[in-house]
Design a protein around this motif. Structure first.
Motif, short mmCIF file in Angstrom:
data_model
loop_
_atom_site.label_atom_id
_atom_site.label_comp_id
_atom_site.label_asym_id
_atom_site.label_seq_id
_atom_site.Cartn_x
_atom_site.Cartn_y
_atom_site.Cartn_z
N SER A 183 0.93 -1.10 -0.01
CA SER A 183 0.20 0.01 -0.07
C SER A 183 0.79 1.21 -0.07
O SER A 183 2.20 1.18 0.10
N GLY A 184 0.41 2.32 -0.13
CA GLY A 184 1.23 3.60 0.10
C GLY A 184 1.69 3.98 -1.23
O GLY A 184 1.25 3.71 -2.38
N ASP A 185 3.14 4.45 -1.23
CA ASP A 185 3.48 4.86 -2.59
C ASP A 185 3.52 3.75 -3.51
O ASP A 185 4.24 2.84 -3.20
N PRO A 186 3.18 4.39 -4.74
CA PRO A 186 3.02 3.17 -5.87
C PRO A 186 4.28 2.83 -6.45
O PRO A 186 4.53 2.07 -7.15
N LEU A 187 5.25 3.89 -6.11
CA LEU A 187 6.88 3.47 -6.67
C LEU A 187 7.32 2.73 -5.59
O LEU A 187 7.81 3.57 -4.44
N VAL A 188 7.81 1.67 -5.88
CA VAL A 188 8.54 0.58 -4.76
C VAL A 188 9.99 0.33 -5.21
O VAL A 188 10.29 0.19 -6.43
N LYS A 189 10.97 0.77 -4.53
CA LYS A 189 12.31 0.35 -4.79
C LYS A 189 12.59 -1.02 -4.07
O LYS A 189 12.34 -1.26 -2.92
N GLY A 190 13.53 -1.76 -4.82
CA GLY A 190 13.85 -3.18 -4.38
C GLY A 190 15.42 -2.97 -4.25
O GLY A 190 16.25 -2.24 -4.46
N ILE A 191 15.86 -4.49 -4.14
CA ILE A 191 17.06 -4.72 -4.23
C ILE A 191 17.77 -4.37 -5.39
O ILE A 191 17.19 -4.32 -6.58
N LYS A 192 19.37 -4.15 -5.46
CA LYS A 192 20.10 -4.33 -6.81
C LYS A 192 19.47 -3.11 -7.80
O LYS A 192 19.73 -3.25 -9.00
N GLY A 193 19.01 -2.05 -7.02
CA GLY A 193 18.78 -0.90 -8.00
C GLY A 193 17.12 -1.09 -8.93
O GLY A 193 16.99 -0.33 -9.87
N PHE A 194 16.73 -2.11 -8.60
CA PHE A 194 15.34 -2.39 -9.24
C PHE A 194 14.30 -1.51 -8.52
O PHE A 194 14.27 -1.18 -7.44
N GLU A 195 13.19 -1.17 -9.34
CA GLU A 195 11.91 -0.52 -8.82
C GLU A 195 10.76 -0.75 -9.56
O GLU A 195 10.90 -1.30 -10.73
N ALA A 196 9.46 -0.72 -9.22
CA ALA A 196 8.27 -0.87 -9.98
C ALA A 196 7.47 -0.12 -9.61
O ALA A 196 7.23 0.44 -8.47
N GLU A 197 6.46 0.08 -10.58
CA GLU A 197 5.26 1.07 -10.17
C GLU A 197 4.22 0.33 -10.50
O GLU A 197 3.67 -0.29 -11.37
N PHE A 198 3.00 0.73 -9.36
CA PHE A 198 1.78 0.02 -9.26
C PHE A 198 0.90 1.08 -9.95
O PHE A 198 0.82 2.20 -9.35
N ILE A 199 0.28 0.60 -10.98
CA ILE A 199 -0.75 1.70 -11.77
C ILE A 199 -2.19 0.95 -11.66
O ILE A 199 -2.37 0.14 -12.56
N LYS A 200 -2.85 1.41 -10.63
CA LYS A 200 -4.16 0.71 -10.33
C LYS A 200 -5.34 0.74 -11.60
O LYS A 200 -5.81 -0.38 -11.84
N SER A 201 -5.09 1.91 -12.51
CA SER A 201 -6.09 2.19 -13.41
C SER A 201 -5.80 1.01 -14.62
O SER A 201 -6.55 0.78 -15.24
N LYS A 202 -4.44 0.72 -14.75
CA LYS A 202 -3.97 -0.09 -15.77
C LYS A 202 -3.81 -1.70 -15.33
O LYS A 202 -3.13 -2.31 -16.05
N PHE A 203 -3.98 -1.81 -14.04
CA PHE A 203 -3.88 -3.28 -13.61
C PHE A 203 -2.30 -3.81 -13.70
O PHE A 203 -2.09 -4.79 -14.22
N SER A 204 -1.48 -2.87 -13.56
CA SER A 204 -0.10 -3.14 -14.00
C SER A 204 0.95 -3.01 -12.73
O SER A 204 0.40 -2.15 -11.90
N PHE A 205 1.75 -3.49 -12.94
CA PHE A 205 2.79 -3.34 -11.92
C PHE A 205 4.36 -3.69 -12.35
O PHE A 205 4.81 -4.95 -12.38
N ASN A 206 4.90 -2.92 -13.42
CA ASN A 206 5.99 -3.18 -14.30
C ASN A 206 7.29 -2.84 -13.46
O ASN A 206 7.41 -2.28 -12.66
N LEU A 207 8.21 -3.75 -13.77
CA LEU A 207 9.64 -3.61 -13.30
C LEU A 207 10.58 -2.88 -13.98
O LEU A 207 10.47 -3.09 -15.28
N ARG A 208 11.35 -2.01 -13.24
CA ARG A 208 12.11 -1.35 -14.19
C ARG A 208 13.79 -1.25 -13.62
O ARG A 208 13.78 -1.59 -12.32
N LYS A 209 14.54 -1.02 -14.36
CA LYS A 209 16.06 -0.72 -13.72
C LYS A 209 16.68 0.15 -14.92
O LYS A 209 16.55 -0.20 -16.18
N PRO A 210 17.17 1.26 -14.40
CA PRO A 210 17.68 2.37 -15.65
C PRO A 210 18.86 1.64 -16.32
O PRO A 210 19.06 2.06 -17.46
#
Lengths: 115, 109
Positions: free
Chosen positions: B52-79
């Motif tokens: 819950s809370g901030d839809p942009l979550v950060k994980g280990i090793k520089g990964f992050e993911a964004e929860f977009i409720k309207s799109k039912f998506s949770f895409n993983l990103r790394k720059p």
């Protein structure tokens, strides 16, 4: 560190045999899971258990049963192994709370081949 | 019924390229979402999680993911990916802990 240990890394069994896959966790977790992992299909939930002697079917329970007599141990049973049950089997455990709410820890997997 | 779909089955990138792996879910209630990673020969381990809370979550090793409720998506990103990021990545939906099909990432040095 949480440790989830599966009894065998590799197993070869004959068609029709009864097969037991054992999983033990050492962190007093209430929830335990069995999945099978196949290329292109990801992890598919077979059964999960949220307490001793309690179990619920997952998405693909056919041909499988489970046993949880002690909190730390969760067994997967193939009543009569068939070749389409050749797969990688993964066990996982997690703390209590809504199932799936807390992080799940996985074992190394058992690669089962049915010939 | 709960379901998770990962559309990219195999992604090949060169080192330093940016990464985005797609994950879509189907569930009508409150969602809890996870990304797990499986490095060659190793067990699955948690990369990051959203409760819950901030839809942009950060994980280990520089990964992050964004929860977009309207799109039912949770895409993983790394720059910027590294060769050591070569692994299989799984999106999962809490509840029964249902997993997607997985995305195999190969990073060329």
């Amino acid at each position: 560190d949480v440790k989830v240990t599966q009894s065998s890394r590799y197993l070869v069994k004959r068609t029709g045999e009864k097969v037991f896959l054992e999983c033990v966790q050492d962190m007093d977790h209430e929830n335990m899971f069995w999945y099978r992992q196949d290329p292109g299909l990801g992890l598919r939930l077979i059964y999960f258990s949220y307490d001793v002697k309690m179990k619920e079917k997952g998405d693909i329970p056919e041909g499988y049963s489970v046993s949880r007599e002690k909190k730390e141990r969760f067994s997967l049973i193939l009543e009569s192994a068939s070749t389409n049950q050749t797969s990688m089997y993964l066990c996982a455990s997690s703390l209590a709370g809504a199932v799936g709410l807390t992080e799940a820890f996985f074992g190394q997997g058992t690669r089962l081949t049915v010939v | 019924a709960q379901s998770v779909s990962q559309h990219n089955h195999h992604v090949i990138l060169s080192e330093a390229a940016s990464l985005e792996l797609g994950c879509n879910y189907s569930y009508g209630g409150t969602v809890n979402l996870f990304w797990y990673v499986q490095y060659p020969g190793q067990h699955l381990q948690l990369l990051l999680k959203y409760f819950s809370g901030d839809p942009l979550v950060k994980g280990i090793k520089g990964f992050e993911a964004e929860f977009i409720k309207s799109k039912f998506s949770f895409n993983l990103r790394k720059p910027s990916v590294q060769w050591s990021d070569t692994a299989e990545y799984f999106c999962a939906l809490g509840g029964k802990l249902i997993f997607g099909q997985g995305t195999e990432l190969s990073v060329k040095p």
